[in-house]
Enzyme design. Sequence first.
Site, PDB file in Angstrom:
ATOM      1  CD  GLU A  44      -2.755   1.097   2.549  1.00 46.71           C
ATOM      2  OE1 GLU A  44      -3.448   2.098   2.838  1.00 46.71           O
ATOM      3  OE2 GLU A  44      -2.829   0.019   3.179  1.00 46.71           O
ATOM      4  CE  LYS A 126      -8.220   1.608   2.760  1.00 51.32           C
ATOM      5  NZ  LYS A 126      -7.197   1.726   3.841  1.00 51.32           N
ATOM      6  CB  CYS A 160      -5.349  -1.681   3.981  1.00 54.30           C
ATOM      7  SG  CYS A 160      -5.010  -1.732   5.748  1.00 54.30           S
TER       8      CYS A 160
END
Length: 331
Positions: A44, A126, A160
């Site tokens: 990430e 995200k 994540c």
Amino acid sequence: MSQVRVAAVHAAPEYLDVAATVEKACGLIAEAGAQGARLVVFPEVFLPGFPYWINCYPPLLQTALHARYLAASVTVPGPEIRRIQEAARAAGTAVVLGVNEREGSSLYNTQVFVSETGDLLGRHRKLQPTFAERTIWAAGDASTLSVFDTAIGRVGGLVCWEHTMNLARHALVGAGEQIHAGSWPSLSTTVGFADVYDDQVEAMSRNHAITGQCFVVVSQNPVNQQVLDVLEEAAGPQDLVTLGGGWSAIIHPMTPYLAGPHTGPEETILVADIDLADVDGTKVFVDSVGHFSRSEVLSLHVDNRPKKAVTFAVGDGVRREPLEAFADSEG
């Protein structure tokens, strides 16, 4: 192509140094390509690193670091991404790279997808920044919740704790994902997560492998001294994040490990040979969007239209004639 080699990068960036991290990423891509990898997955926001300060200091003490992070962002496409494209083409490998993306004055936690020929396939932003991440990143929308065709199969990814969003995962499964790029930071050295974080990553990653009937490539960075030095020089002493951590692995659709898990500060590239025929082999038992679905009972609707704060029915809303002409037209 059925049998291919994939790679997970377990390495730290040159923290908040965009140019140096691009160089490091290009070197890692070349190294993975030399080992025969046809897909390389990075952690990430590898470029230029995860903003660990968001969990360590009061918000007003973070503003200078936020401004520094904005300055250390990249555009997609942009010159830094073109360097990654060139490295991918030279190595003959597809790449999924986590970046701190800038659009205007807003930041996004983004995965960039590049083909083995160096083409920019697209990006995934995200959908929901987690906890304190919302102080620094804007939320993405489903227009970037995508699976991309590559020479080695259909590749998608999440970032994540997006992996807790079961419907986001199911959307990728519905789009025919065969290989999943899971990009994570290391949080196992953060207070409160030492005993649970690696277990969470493992649980979510192996769960996605079997429920999505896909290979999962998990990539994390360890926390190195550069991170701690930047935090303490910019905002003062802290004892909430320490050195080490990281959990990277490559997982079969039936959940066995093909590589790793590798943990700790030692940097490495995990590689494993995967056979895409095993995706169909797993779907014989369970096909989440086929014979094992009950669409008449449960179904998912994805609104993948881009979301904008301002839209104009005609044109872009920008008046280009001189102000004097506008005044005259108004009488």
